[in-house]
Design an enzyme around this catalytic site. Sequence first.
Site, mmCIF file in Angstrom:
data_model
loop_
_atom_site.group_PDB
_atom_site.id
_atom_site.type_symbol
_atom_site.label_atom_id
_atom_site.label_comp_id
_atom_site.label_asym_id
_atom_site.label_seq_id
_atom_site.Cartn_x
_atom_site.Cartn_y
_atom_site.Cartn_z
ATOM 1 C CB CYS A 95 -36.594 5.949 27.613
ATOM 2 S SG CYS A 95 -36.981 5.111 26.073
ATOM 3 C CG HIS A 123 -25.868 12.426 27.169
ATOM 4 N ND1 HIS A 123 -26.859 11.622 27.700
ATOM 5 C CD2 HIS A 123 -26.484 13.225 26.277
ATOM 6 C CE1 HIS A 123 -28.015 11.926 27.137
ATOM 7 N NE2 HIS A 123 -27.816 12.909 26.267
ATOM 8 C CD GLU A 125 -28.788 6.913 27.022
ATOM 9 O OE1 GLU A 125 -29.491 7.725 26.397
ATOM 10 O OE2 GLU A 125 -28.346 5.882 26.510
ATOM 11 C CB CYS A 189 -33.341 4.116 21.014
ATOM 12 S SG CYS A 189 -33.678 5.709 20.313
ATOM 13 C CB SER A 217 -31.350 18.082 20.472
ATOM 14 O OG SER A 217 -31.617 16.862 19.841
ATOM 15 C CG ASN A 219 -32.394 13.448 18.511
ATOM 16 O OD1 ASN A 219 -33.200 13.963 17.765
ATOM 17 N ND2 ASN A 219 -32.489 13.522 19.832
HETATM 18 S S1 SF4 Z 1 -34.364 8.962 22.062
HETATM 19 FE FE1 SF4 Z 1 -34.716 6.729 22.202
HETATM 20 S S2 SF4 Z 1 -33.862 6.151 24.180
HETATM 21 FE FE2 SF4 Z 1 -34.086 8.363 24.226
HETATM 22 S S3 SF4 Z 1 -36.084 8.702 25.141
HETATM 23 FE FE3 SF4 Z 1 -36.410 8.624 22.934
HETATM 24 S S4 SF4 Z 1 -36.931 6.481 22.493
HETATM 25 FE FE4 SF4 Z 1 -36.011 6.544 24.520
#
Ligand code: SF4
Length: 286
Positions: A95, A123, A125, A189, A217, A219
């Site tokens: 991304c 994680h 990332e 983000c 997940s 988020n």
């Molecule tokens: S959550 Fe944010 S950083 Fe992760 S892939 Fe989606 S837009 Fe990109």
Amino acid sequence: MQILRALEMGMCFGVRDALAVVDRLPTPATVTIHGELVHNREVLALLDRRGFARSPEAGREVPTTPVVLVTAHGISDQERQRLVAAGKQVVDTTCPLVRKAHEAAQQLAAEGRRVIVIGRANHVEVRGLVEDLADPLVVAGLADVATWPQAKLGIVCQTTTQVEVAECLIAAIVAQNRHADVRHIDTICSPTKARIEALLALLPSIDRLVVVGGHESNNCKQLVLRGEHFGVRTFHVEHVRELQREWFDDAQAVGLTAGTSTLPRTIEEVHGWLSRLGAERRGRSA
Ligand code: SF4
């Protein structure tokens, strides 16, 4: 029973674009998806059915297939070079916002700062971010904050970090390192922030909340926490099959939101189920 959708929800452009690249790959059997593409079992099952190999632990072993797909979460340059040196064709769907986080970390390191990454050490990332740094620190919570000897510190965040968590940890780092020049670059983000803001706007109008998306997940978990902290009965489902009618007994307004890796189809299935339940109840009371 009303159904109110958050104005921003569901799949972010980073995941959507990565999935579009995956869809176009003509010979799945020659491709390994390196690192978990999304924290969504439904999507992962689809990829398995198409014949992709998966190596959820990017950075551990070089995949055996000739093509390696780097996921939206990205990998370190070191890892990318390792794959190229092994003769792999690398298809990179990192991304752009994860790339920005890498650039920010490198910029802070170039300024002579010891780089602190706020996020979860395990994680994918975060692993990608720290692998290219000399002597990085990972801070997941207040227990990880300490006084470090360096005169210059730099802070970046895993892109899906909650804003309040980041603010709290940055304040603690600054408070415990008053001797140091601390610089923070905001790498959270915008889709993550937008989904939270849309949910906050919705919460005063609802008495139930359904969050759709993978149970693993990050988020989605944040969205659930927001609902719970606000005192709204909140339910997290990965699939329409998990919904239970009794959750919505006496519900007046049900809010609907979804994580950044949730398929649009899954959201619509949940919305359809809720709408049918609402219509049924209206019919009964008419
Ligand atoms: S959550 Fe944010 S950083 Fe992760 S892939 Fe989606 S837009 Fe990109």
